[in-house]
Enzyme design. Structure first.
Site, PDB file in Angstrom:
ATOM      1  N   CYS A   1       6.158   5.067  -6.903  1.00 39.05           N
ATOM      2  CA  CYS A   1       6.487   6.397  -7.438  1.00 39.05           C
ATOM      3  C   CYS A   1       7.948   6.752  -7.175  1.00 39.05           C
ATOM      4  CB  CYS A   1       5.565   7.447  -6.820  1.00 39.05           C
ATOM      5  SG  CYS A   1       5.377   7.292  -5.029  1.00 39.05           S
TER       6      CYS A   1
ATOM      7  N   HIS B   1       7.525  14.209  -3.640  1.00 41.09           N
ATOM      8  CA  HIS B   1       8.701  13.719  -2.917  1.00 41.09           C
ATOM      9  C   HIS B   1       9.926  14.442  -3.465  1.00 41.09           C
ATOM     10  CE1 HIS B   1       6.347  10.209  -1.659  1.00 41.09           C
ATOM     11  NE2 HIS B   1       6.174   9.821  -2.910  1.00 41.09           N
TER      12      HIS B   1
HETATM   13  P1  NAD Z   1      -6.379   4.870  -2.936  1.00 43.46           P
HETATM   14  O1  NAD Z   1      -6.663   4.522  -1.535  1.00 43.46           O
HETATM   15  O2  NAD Z   1      -6.394   6.298  -3.345  1.00 43.46           O
HETATM   16  O3  NAD Z   1      -7.362   4.078  -3.917  1.00 43.46           O
HETATM   17  C1  NAD Z   1      -7.622   2.717  -3.778  1.00 43.46           C
HETATM   18  C2  NAD Z   1      -9.031   2.441  -4.279  1.00 43.46           C
HETATM   19  O4  NAD Z   1      -9.274   1.041  -4.261  1.00 43.46           O
HETATM   20  C3  NAD Z   1     -10.109   3.084  -3.425  1.00 43.46           C
HETATM   21  O5  NAD Z   1     -11.026   3.737  -4.268  1.00 43.46           O
HETATM   22  C4  NAD Z   1     -10.769   1.902  -2.680  1.00 43.46           C
HETATM   23  O6  NAD Z   1     -12.127   2.137  -2.420  1.00 43.46           O
HETATM   24  C5  NAD Z   1     -10.575   0.802  -3.710  1.00 43.46           C
HETATM   25  N1  NAD Z   1     -10.587  -0.550  -3.148  1.00 43.46           N
HETATM   26  C6  NAD Z   1     -10.254  -0.960  -1.910  1.00 43.46           C
HETATM   27  N2  NAD Z   1     -10.379  -2.290  -1.810  1.00 43.46           N
HETATM   28  C7  NAD Z   1     -10.832  -2.734  -3.023  1.00 43.46           C
HETATM   29  C8  NAD Z   1     -11.149  -4.007  -3.534  1.00 43.46           C
HETATM   30  N3  NAD Z   1     -11.041  -5.114  -2.799  1.00 43.46           N
HETATM   31  N4  NAD Z   1     -11.572  -4.091  -4.824  1.00 43.46           N
HETATM   32  C9  NAD Z   1     -11.678  -2.987  -5.607  1.00 43.46           C
HETATM   33  N5  NAD Z   1     -11.390  -1.753  -5.148  1.00 43.46           N
HETATM   34  C10 NAD Z   1     -10.960  -1.631  -3.872  1.00 43.46           C
HETATM   35  O7  NAD Z   1      -4.961   4.194  -3.261  1.00 43.46           O
HETATM   36  P2  NAD Z   1      -3.859   4.715  -4.271  1.00 43.46           P
HETATM   37  O8  NAD Z   1      -3.072   5.782  -3.602  1.00 43.46           O
HETATM   38  O9  NAD Z   1      -4.467   4.987  -5.585  1.00 43.46           O
HETATM   39  O10 NAD Z   1      -2.887   3.443  -4.324  1.00 43.46           O
HETATM   40  C11 NAD Z   1      -3.155   2.333  -5.169  1.00 43.46           C
HETATM   41  C12 NAD Z   1      -1.863   1.590  -5.430  1.00 43.46           C
HETATM   42  O11 NAD Z   1      -0.955   2.491  -6.074  1.00 43.46           O
HETATM   43  C13 NAD Z   1      -1.126   1.095  -4.166  1.00 43.46           C
HETATM   44  O12 NAD Z   1      -0.419  -0.086  -4.507  1.00 43.46           O
HETATM   45  C14 NAD Z   1      -0.135   2.211  -3.901  1.00 43.46           C
HETATM   46  O13 NAD Z   1       0.973   1.780  -3.156  1.00 43.46           O
HETATM   47  C15 NAD Z   1       0.260   2.589  -5.319  1.00 43.46           C
HETATM   48  N6  NAD Z   1       0.796   3.954  -5.475  1.00 43.46           N
HETATM   49  C16 NAD Z   1       0.213   5.010  -4.873  1.00 43.46           C
HETATM   50  C17 NAD Z   1       0.760   6.276  -5.057  1.00 43.46           C
HETATM   51  C18 NAD Z   1       0.190   7.493  -4.402  1.00 43.46           C
HETATM   52  O14 NAD Z   1       0.891   8.471  -4.254  1.00 43.46           O
HETATM   53  N7  NAD Z   1      -1.039   7.510  -4.008  1.00 43.46           N
HETATM   54  C19 NAD Z   1       1.882   6.437  -5.867  1.00 43.46           C
HETATM   55  C20 NAD Z   1       2.421   5.325  -6.526  1.00 43.46           C
HETATM   56  C21 NAD Z   1       1.871   4.070  -6.313  1.00 43.46           C
END
Ligand code: NAD
Length: 332
Positions: free
Chosen positions: A139, A218
């Protein structure tokens, strides 16, 4: 051609991507994976989204009465492209399955750059088009790339220093902090600078970062050494015509990230999301050959629109994807 899409990991980012895929007339959401049973899975079921077990058994989901459409392997078999939205590091492990099932994959910024071609639609859509594995950068990196690319195209950039004031956790997250401290990231540069250069390699970017007790957005403070002269008016005009960048005004009562998100809710945006990077009109300054501005980035949504474009780029659809995605979400 309708692109058949699957979402692996239905959390903060995955659930948003699934909803925006449903809005695209050239995409079909085949389903999402469920890992553990929770309110997110319940609301996906209510929306009629197919749930596939993330593991081979899906025991926890079945125990809670979820009627599964299959297992992750079944989902992979049916999709042209999957969006891996699992926590940092899991995507890299999953890549093996995507290769085995010959399915294209879009990863998120928690994964290392090696997992796929780094992507920000308005910066390198055409360079990445047709790639099997694409990584939508984080992000923060997305926000930096959008505005730096525009500035570089117009004025030329020699060098950038940016400080990231980062939200401590996402709004739903009861596990992370700080709740009463400012925590410096003691890595120099912070990882964002090198990450920007995976998309925009032609100038140097040095970033520093601190975590603060907020969940909303942010904020970035940028200082840019330009090659060619600029004026505040010229820079504001440039940002006004840059896609996915929004000028916000203190004079409209938008003095903070809190008011940006309230504004997004008032506009009727889904979940109160603000996928555009917001730059304060009154916060843009020029001093000699230096340009300064302050921008706010909504961490939960800016990468979602990029992911929708990455899906189209991966199957070789044209760059008009950007306006198509924007239109589906009411982004000007
Ligand atoms: P999150 O923790 O909210 O969601 C992750 C999901 O994946 C959960 O529902 C979890 O149960 C599931 N999960 C875990 N292990 C798994 C597996 N082996 N197979 C299938 N599902 C599985 O995470 P998020 O914040 O959505 O982040 C996801 C990605 O996006 C990461 O790479 C993160 O760095 C990136 N990201 C996050 C944000 C943010 O602000 N949250 C912003 C930009 C990028």
């Amino acid at each position: 051609m309708t692109i058949k899409v699957g979402v692996i990991g239905y959390g903060t980012i995955g659930k948003r991507i699934a909803d925006v895929v449903l809005l695209q007339d050239d995409m079909e959401l085949i389903g999402v994976t469920g890992n553990t049973f929770n309110y997110k899975i319940k609301s996906a079921i209510n929306k009629g989204i197919n749930i596939f077990a993330a593991d081979h058994l899906g025991t926890g989901l079945k125990r809670n009465g979820v009627c599964l459409a299959g297992k992750i392997v079944d989902l992979l078999e049916e999709c042209d492209v999957v969006c891996d939205c699992t926590p940092k590091g899991v995507g890299k492990k999953n890549k093996r399955k995507y290769i085995e099932h010959n399915v294209k994959a879009i990863f998120q910024g928690g994964e290392k750059p090696e997992v796929g071609k780094s992507f920000v639609a308005q910066c390198n859509y055409e360079d990445v088009a047709g790639e099997d594995y694409i990584r939508v950068v984080s992000c923060n990196t997305t926000g930096l790339c959008r505005t730096l690319h525009a500035v570089d195209q117009e004025y030329g950039i020699n060098d950038v220093h940016a400080t990231m004031v980062r939200r401590a956790a996402d709004p739903w997250d009861i596990y992370h902090g700080p709740i009463n401290a400012i925590v410096p990231a003691l890595e120099l540069p912070s990882h964002h600078g090198p990450d920007v250069r995976t998309v925009l390699p032609n100038f140097t970017v040095f970033t520093t970062s601190v975590h603060v007790p907020t969940t909303i957005m942010h904020m970035h403070s940028l200082s840019i050494e330009l090659q060619n002269p600029a004026t505040v008016e010229g820079v504001l005009n440039l940002f006004l015509k840059t896609t996915r960048v929004r000028i916000v005004k203190n004079s409209d009562g938008i003095r903070s990230t809190a008011e940006i998100i309230e504004y997004a809710k008032d506009m009727g945006r889904l979940r109160g999301d603000m996928p555009e990077v917001c730059i304060w009109e009154e916060g843009v300054g020029v001093w000699g050959n230096k340009l300064f501005y302050l921008q706010a980035v909504h961490q939960e949504s800016d990468v979602v629109v990029e992911t929708i474009d990455a899906i189209r780029a991966s199957v070789g659809k044209p760059i008009t994807s950007i306006s198509k995605t924007n239109q589906s979400l009411g982004i000007e």
